[in-house]
Design an enzyme around this catalytic site. Structure first.
Site, PDB file in Angstrom:
ATOM      1  N   LYS A   1      13.094  -2.239  -3.747  1.00  0.00           N
ATOM      2  CA  LYS A   1      12.240  -2.399  -2.742  1.00  0.00           C
ATOM      3  C   LYS A   1      11.979  -4.046  -1.965  1.00  0.00           C
ATOM      4  O   LYS A   1      11.507  -4.410  -2.884  1.00  0.00           O
ATOM      5  CB  LYS A   1      11.046  -1.415  -2.413  1.00  0.00           C
ATOM      6  CG  LYS A   1      10.251  -1.657  -1.511  1.00  0.00           C
ATOM      7  CD  LYS A   1       9.342  -0.100  -1.288  1.00  0.00           C
ATOM      8  CE  LYS A   1       8.757   0.749  -0.863  1.00  0.00           C
ATOM      9  NZ  LYS A   1       7.084   0.962  -0.703  1.00  0.00           N
TER      10      LYS A   1
ATOM     11  N   SER B   1       7.217   5.124   2.161  1.00  0.00           N
ATOM     12  CA  SER B   1       7.752   4.232   2.006  1.00  0.00           C
ATOM     13  C   SER B   1       8.973   3.491   1.393  1.00  0.00           C
ATOM     14  O   SER B   1       9.636   2.839   2.270  1.00  0.00           O
ATOM     15  CB  SER B   1       6.441   3.103   2.588  1.00  0.00           C
ATOM     16  OG  SER B   1       6.529   2.765   1.569  1.00  0.00           O
TER      17      SER B   1
ATOM     18  N   SER C   1       4.036   6.895  -1.047  1.00  0.00           N
ATOM     19  CA  SER C   1       5.540   6.404  -1.232  1.00  0.00           C
ATOM     20  C   SER C   1       6.615   6.920  -2.490  1.00  0.00           C
ATOM     21  O   SER C   1       7.683   5.933  -2.047  1.00  0.00           O
ATOM     22  CB  SER C   1       5.124   4.531  -0.919  1.00  0.00           C
ATOM     23  OG  SER C   1       4.260   4.307   0.295  1.00  0.00           O
TER      24      SER C   1
END
Lengths: 461, 89
Positions: free
Chosen positions: A66, A141, A165
């Site tokens: 990420k 996210s 997330s």
């Protein structure tokens, strides 16, 4: 054998027996990325990793990371244009531990800008599309990391969760996501969102892979004072313990849940009962209060954390913040300002104590809590805005556990009538990640997750 | 908690504190959105928190100290070339 669907353990064997080299593996996934990324928008940066000659468990294996993890010498944006040209001068502890284990960074994945969101639509680089249905969002996210794992644009991935997330996108993309206990995994070098909530964790297609990744990234870090001293157990051994669990279910967590998800919840409950686990009704503080606690605490922490982007460092001015970041900064500034601190921030911290005590009470009676991973399956692009409270309501089933700092896992348990993945989450007491891997592994052994991840990979040849 | 209407002046004041430049459209949007949010979180007043201590760390870690001499991974390397600037304080 289909290399795209291979687990980390299978890749280990292929590399060790020299059936494939690390650079061939990196090239294989790069080719898949070149083919599918233009459509899915999973990766913001694709790397050209030097294959290390390490001997660790991940030696030569590329992972998707990420883009809020600092990676030395690699652009790190948190999907925010404000950091468009930021190249990190150091590695996050999670990254340095993965590298010590031999892992390579295949690329950096898309996310909601600054991790502010649950759809990956607030990314300043455009949304990631859900590989199951490209008219839909992957959740967020950590949407890019979940989609990369699901569509096999990497063997596995690393993401982070503040409240949902990891579990959210794992559920909407049909993969496994582990949100560890707060402090179990170091936050050092992770671009801060809500510092009292943020938890890095793995995405994978098998429980064994999650156990392996968690093993590597978990543990005390002198560079993160909030990381936990507790000893890290052997997660692969924990995973195989075959404990019989008492699992709590709370009606408060089933309110407003979509019919298909509700049916799958009952179905999963039946499957687990057949395997010998027992269920027990529990009662928890209604999740609607958690939305308030989370909104206050997280916005306050956001306004503080984003104050470091002052226009002097990182290349861009504060005018580069986009809508969601500005909205959160404004609210956080409000609740922390003179005259309102006690009414909002302190009140929320007190309710946080009540939530923690509530979970501690329940965990005296049950080993795990099961609930749907989110009330609905993947939403269409733009659909979030239609929900009250700018879509925040979608995170309602993640926020209580996140505020309490509890560990949780989301596993794929079926498909809905639109052939979209459904996920169930299990929460456990502090530092009981082993129990979560155990229940996940038992379910995997029994059902093979109903072949969900393979179905998708077959569509992404 | 007190019921509060968010005024235009509130928004301008917050924007100044947070060093954000807002357009006229944003000022209007945040007035209503902040009010909506504040209104929602009022539900916490339904919970009695008298005498409840606030939590800032979920697993209750406190007072974490470094040992003297702990290496600073990202400290400057003074053996290399550096700039010397005048003292300002």
């Amino acid at each position: 054998m289909n290399l795209a669907a291979a687990t980390l353990a299978e890749l280990r064997t292929l590399l060790d027996t020299k059936k494939i080299s690390s650079s061939e593996l990196v090239d294989f996934f790069r080719a898949r990325i070149e083919k599918h990324n233009p459509k899915l928008n999973v990766y913001l940066t694709v790397c050209d990793p030097e294959s290390a000659a390490g001997t660790g468990p991940l030696a030569g294996i590329p992972l998707a990371i990420k883009d809020n993890f600092c990676t030395k010498g690699i652009r790190t944006t948190a999907s925010a244009k404000l950091l468009d040209s930021f190249i990190s001068p150091y590695d996050a502890t999670v990254i340095s531990r993965l590298k010590e284990a031999g892992a390579l960074v295949q690329g950096k994945t898309n996310m909601d800008a600054w991790a502010h969101g649950s759809s990956t639509e607030t990314s300043d680089y455009g949304p990631t599309l859900n590989p199951w249905d490209t008219t839909r969002v992957p959740g967020g996210s950590s949407g890019g990391s979940a989609a990369a794992t699901a569509a096999a644009l990497a063997p596995a991935a690393i993401g982070s969760e503040t409240a949902g997330s990891i579990r959210g996108p794992a559920s909407w993309c049909g993969v496994i996501g582990v949100k560890p206990t707060y402090g179990r995994v170091s936050r050092y070098g992770v671009i801060a969102m809500g510092s009292s909530l943020d938890c890095p964790g793995p995405f994978s297609r098998t429980i064994e892979d999650s156990a392996l990744l968690l093993q590597i990234i978990a543990g005390k870090d002198p560079f993160d004072a909030t990381s936990a001293e507790e000893a890290v157990p052997d997660y692969t051994a924990e995973m195989k313990k075959k404990r019989t669990f008492t699992i709590g279910i709370a009606d408060e967590y089933l309110e407003g849940v979509q019919e298909d998800v509700r049916k799958n919840f009952d179905q999963t409950k039946k499957e687990l009962e057949k395997m010998g686990h027992t269920f027990k009704k529990i009662s928890l503080i209604p999740p609607k209060y958690s939305i308030s606690v989370y909104t206050i605490l997280q916005r306050a922490e956001v306004s503080s954390n984003l104050s470091r982007y002052d226009g002097i460092r990182y290349g861009e001015k504060r005018t580069a913040f986009t809508a969601e970041a500005k909205r959160r900064i404004m609210l956080g500034t409000y609740t922390l300002s003179h005259g309102y601190y006690d009414a909002y921030y302190k009140k929320a911290q007190q309710v946080r104590t009540l939530l923690i005590e509530d979970f501690r009470r329940v965990f005296r009676d049950v080993d795990l809590i099961m609930a749907p991973s989110g009330p609905v399956t993947a939403l269409k692009l733009g659909e979030f805005e239609k929900y009250p409270f700018f879509g925040e309501i979608m995170d309602v089933l993640y926020e209580p556990g996140a505020i309490a700092g509890l560990p949780a896992i989301s596993i794929p348990t079926g498909l809905d009538s639109n052939s979209l993945p459904i996920g169930m989450q299990f929460m456990a007491n502090y530092f009981s990640e082993g129990a979560l891997l155990d229940i996940g592994y038992q379910y995997e052994q029994e059902t093979g997750f109903h072949g969900i991840s393979k179905q998708l990979i077959d569509r992404y040849a | 908690m007190t019921q509060k209407q968010i005024t235009r002046d509130d928004i301008l004041h917050l924007a100044k504190l947070a060093n954000l430049q807002l357009t006229e459209a944003e000022i209007k949007k945040y007035m209503s959105q902040l009010e909506e949010t504040i209104e929602y979180v009022e539900n916490l007043s339904e919970l009695n928190t008298v005498g409840v201590p606030p939590t800032s760390h979920a697993t209750r870690v406190e007072n974490v100290y470094f040992e003297d001499g702990t290496p600073n991974q990202r400290g400057l390397d003074f053996s290399k070339e550096n700039y010397k600037v005048p003292r300002i304080l």
